[in-house]
Scaffold this motif. Structure first.
Motif, PDB file in Angstrom:
ATOM      1  N   ASP A  58       0.816  -1.226   0.000  1.00 25.89           N
ATOM      2  CA  ASP A  58       0.000   0.000   0.000  1.00 25.89           C
ATOM      3  C   ASP A  58       0.845   1.268   0.000  1.00 25.89           C
ATOM      4  O   ASP A  58       0.600   2.208   0.766  1.00 25.89           O
ATOM      5  CB  ASP A  58      -0.936   0.012   1.213  1.00 25.89           C
ATOM      6  CG  ASP A  58      -1.855  -1.188   1.246  1.00 25.89           C
ATOM      7  OD1 ASP A  58      -2.357  -1.577   0.183  1.00 25.89           O
ATOM      8  OD2 ASP A  58      -2.068  -1.744   2.335  1.00 25.89           O
ATOM      9  N   ARG A  72       1.043   3.697  -2.119  1.00 29.00           N
ATOM     10  CA  ARG A  72       0.273   4.883  -2.488  1.00 29.00           C
ATOM     11  C   ARG A  72      -0.391   5.517  -1.273  1.00 29.00           C
ATOM     12  O   ARG A  72      -0.323   6.740  -1.070  1.00 29.00           O
ATOM     13  CB  ARG A  72      -0.795   4.508  -3.530  1.00 29.00           C
ATOM     14  CG  ARG A  72      -1.774   5.618  -3.860  1.00 29.00           C
ATOM     15  CD  ARG A  72      -2.788   5.145  -4.894  1.00 29.00           C
ATOM     16  NE  ARG A  72      -3.485   3.947  -4.472  1.00 29.00           N
ATOM     17  CZ  ARG A  72      -4.547   3.958  -3.654  1.00 29.00           C
ATOM     18  NH1 ARG A  72      -5.020   5.102  -3.191  1.00 29.00           N
ATOM     19  NH2 ARG A  72      -5.140   2.833  -3.324  1.00 29.00           N
ATOM     20  N   VAL A  73      -1.016   4.700  -0.451  1.00 31.01           N
ATOM     21  CA  VAL A  73      -1.736   5.199   0.726  1.00 31.01           C
ATOM     22  C   VAL A  73      -0.758   5.659   1.811  1.00 31.01           C
ATOM     23  O   VAL A  73      -0.908   6.750   2.385  1.00 31.01           O
ATOM     24  CB  VAL A  73      -2.665   4.097   1.281  1.00 31.01           C
ATOM     25  CG1 VAL A  73      -3.313   4.554   2.587  1.00 31.01           C
ATOM     26  CG2 VAL A  73      -3.734   3.743   0.257  1.00 31.01           C
ATOM     27  N   LYS A  74       0.251   4.849   2.098  1.00 31.39           N
ATOM     28  CA  LYS A  74       1.182   5.160   3.184  1.00 31.39           C
ATOM     29  C   LYS A  74       2.043   6.374   2.879  1.00 31.39           C
ATOM     30  O   LYS A  74       2.349   7.173   3.766  1.00 31.39           O
ATOM     31  CB  LYS A  74       2.053   3.941   3.479  1.00 31.39           C
ATOM     32  CG  LYS A  74       1.276   2.783   4.074  1.00 31.39           C
ATOM     33  CD  LYS A  74       2.132   1.542   4.242  1.00 31.39           C
ATOM     34  CE  LYS A  74       1.313   0.390   4.812  1.00 31.39           C
ATOM     35  NZ  LYS A  74       2.088  -0.866   4.894  1.00 31.39           N
ATOM     36  N   ALA A 128       1.209   8.936   1.290  1.00 29.63           N
ATOM     37  CA  ALA A 128       0.401  10.149   1.381  1.00 29.63           C
ATOM     38  C   ALA A 128       0.293  10.672   2.813  1.00 29.63           C
ATOM     39  O   ALA A 128      -0.069  11.829   3.030  1.00 29.63           O
ATOM     40  CB  ALA A 128      -0.990   9.885   0.813  1.00 29.63           C
ATOM     41  N   ASN A 129       0.622   9.835   3.800  1.00 27.06           N
ATOM     42  CA  ASN A 129       0.578  10.255   5.201  1.00 27.06           C
ATOM     43  C   ASN A 129       1.788  11.120   5.540  1.00 27.06           C
ATOM     44  O   ASN A 129       2.835  11.003   4.899  1.00 27.06           O
ATOM     45  CB  ASN A 129       0.553   9.029   6.117  1.00 27.06           C
ATOM     46  CG  ASN A 129      -0.685   8.183   5.929  1.00 27.06           C
ATOM     47  OD1 ASN A 129      -1.756   8.700   5.631  1.00 27.06           O
ATOM     48  ND2 ASN A 129      -0.551   6.871   6.090  1.00 27.06           N
ATOM     49  N   PRO A 130       1.690  11.994   6.549  1.00 23.44           N
ATOM     50  CA  PRO A 130       2.850  12.784   6.965  1.00 23.44           C
ATOM     51  C   PRO A 130       4.018  11.875   7.354  1.00 23.44           C
ATOM     52  O   PRO A 130       3.853  10.964   8.161  1.00 23.44           O
ATOM     53  CB  PRO A 130       2.319  13.557   8.186  1.00 23.44           C
ATOM     54  CG  PRO A 130       0.840  13.633   7.974  1.00 23.44           C
ATOM     55  CD  PRO A 130       0.470  12.345   7.295  1.00 23.44           C
ATOM     56  N   GLY A 169       5.298   9.668   5.531  1.00 22.99           N
ATOM     57  CA  GLY A 169       5.043   8.324   5.006  1.00 22.99           C
ATOM     58  C   GLY A 169       6.211   7.732   4.247  1.00 22.99           C
ATOM     59  O   GLY A 169       6.549   6.559   4.419  1.00 22.99           O
ATOM     60  N   SER A 216       8.933   6.638   6.615  1.00 18.32           N
ATOM     61  CA  SER A 216       8.554   5.388   7.295  1.00 18.32           C
ATOM     62  C   SER A 216       8.763   4.181   6.393  1.00 18.32           C
ATOM     63  O   SER A 216       9.210   3.120   6.841  1.00 18.32           O
ATOM     64  CB  SER A 216       7.090   5.451   7.749  1.00 18.32           C
ATOM     65  OG  SER A 216       6.894   6.481   8.702  1.00 18.32           O
ATOM     66  N   GLN A 269       7.905   8.289  -5.139  1.00 17.13           N
ATOM     67  CA  GLN A 269       7.905   7.064  -4.335  1.00 17.13           C
ATOM     68  C   GLN A 269       9.000   6.114  -4.802  1.00 17.13           C
ATOM     69  O   GLN A 269       9.734   5.547  -3.989  1.00 17.13           O
ATOM     70  CB  GLN A 269       6.529   6.397  -4.405  1.00 17.13           C
ATOM     71  CG  GLN A 269       5.411   7.230  -3.792  1.00 17.13           C
ATOM     72  CD  GLN A 269       4.037   6.822  -4.276  1.00 17.13           C
ATOM     73  OE1 GLN A 269       3.873   5.823  -4.973  1.00 17.13           O
ATOM     74  NE2 GLN A 269       3.022   7.592  -3.898  1.00 17.13           N
TER      75      GLN A 269
END
Length: 328
Positions: free
Chosen positions: A109, A111-113, A115-117, A119, A122, A171
């Motif tokens: 995931d 794409r989703v992760k 997008a987090n601050p 991310g 991490s 990414q």
């Protein structure tokens, strides 16, 4: 005579010791084997009823050149629409090939992760942690530092890395910018819906395939009935669902879950609704593919969906090419 008896006793004692030692060695070997098996099981990713995976995995392994003895680093993309099974195939590749490498990591995931601050940082930390056999690493802190650390620490290790659901160039630049970031013989797999992201980076692109009718029926029935006996009338209803889903695993699983344990009347009612009201989960998943289109491609998509319903794909593509040539 006594000397002979002493030698005989000593020989028997030595034999007993050797027998015990061999027995203990076998016992220890079994313990080590079981520990290794348990650790490998924990590293394996769960795949529910992997219908059709073997043939697809065989094709992917050829693109990855798993059997090749050369030391080249190889990057391969898995490209296809949402819900077609890219992640499932990537999981199968991870489970199948990961154990023969020095280290492995499945970044799910993205794409989703991302997008987090914080991310991307991490994800970089997770990549280092997993591929360095979970040894502690210093905090990455920021993306540029992470790229340096990944190259420095991983360029001598033979790894298999899965980067799942990528939708932006940054990414890839943060996680697998170049072949020389990884050690000789490494294999990097990237899944995405955007083919353009892959072209500058990968050695091959595997085009994810939809299921054929029999594979789709098998997957749907398993999710709907969990291996229980299926009456013939439900088999025919299942074939209607499969015809609607057109080999898309996501749609098959969503509909199977909604119809499981329901009566025949409910099945028929839901099938009548499908042509006008698609399942929300499927719409949301496929909607992601629409959102990253540019405005011109969105307009083309809407024109096709409004004016070419039910028409042959080749006719639609030909019509679009003719219109494009007239506008040039």
């Amino acid at each position: 005579m006594e000397d002979c008896m002493d030698i005989d006793i000593y020989a028997h004692g030595l034999f007993d010791l050797l027998f015990i030692a061999r027995h203990e060695a076998n016992f220890i070997g079994r313990i080590v084997g079981e520990i290794d098996r348990q650790l490998n099981n924990k590293r394996s990713l769960n795949i529910d009823f992997p219908v059709g995976i073997e043939s697809r995995l065989e094709k992917l392994s050829k693109d990855l050149r798993i059997e090749s003895s050369n030391k080249d680093v190889r990057m391969v993309g898995i490209w296809g629409m949402g819900g077609i099974g890219k992640t499932t195939l990537a999981k199968a590749a991870f489970n199948q090939f990961g154990r023969s490498f020095e280290g492995s990591c499945f970044l799910a995931d993205v794409r989703v992760k991302a997008a987090n601050p914080g991310g991307l940082v991490s994800l970089q930390e997770l990549l280092l942690y997993e591929t360095l056999n979970r040894s502690k690493t210093k905090d990455v802190g920021f993306v540029d530092r992470g790229t340096i650390m990944i190259k420095e620490k991983l360029q001598h290790r033979k790894l298999v890395v899965i980067i799942d659901d990528v939708d932006k160039v940054e990414q890839l630049e943060a996680l697998a910018r170049s072949h020389d970031w990884f050690g000789p013989g490494s294999r990097i797999v990237i899944t995405t819906r955007d083919k353009q992201l892959l072209k500058p980076n990968v050695d091959d692109i595997y085009v994810a395939e939809e299921m054929d009718e029999e594979e789709a029926l098998e997957l749907f029935i398993w999710h709907a009935f969990k291996g229980c006996h299926v009456n013939e009338e439900y088999v025919e209803l299942s074939r209607r669902v499969v015809s609607y889903c057109r080999g898309l695993p996501l749609a098959l699983k969503v509909l199977a879950s909604s119809l499981a344990t329901q009566s025949k009347e409910v099945w028929e009612s839901q099938l009548d609704k499908l042509n006008t009201i698609p399942p929300e989960d499927v719409v949301n998943k496929l909607g992601i593919s629409y959102k990253w289109l540019d405005n011109k491609d969105k307009d083309i998509f809407l024109d096709i969906s409004c004016f070419f319903i039910g028409m042959d794909k080749n006719y639609v593509m030909l019509s679009w090419k003719v219109c494009r040539n007239r506008n040039q």
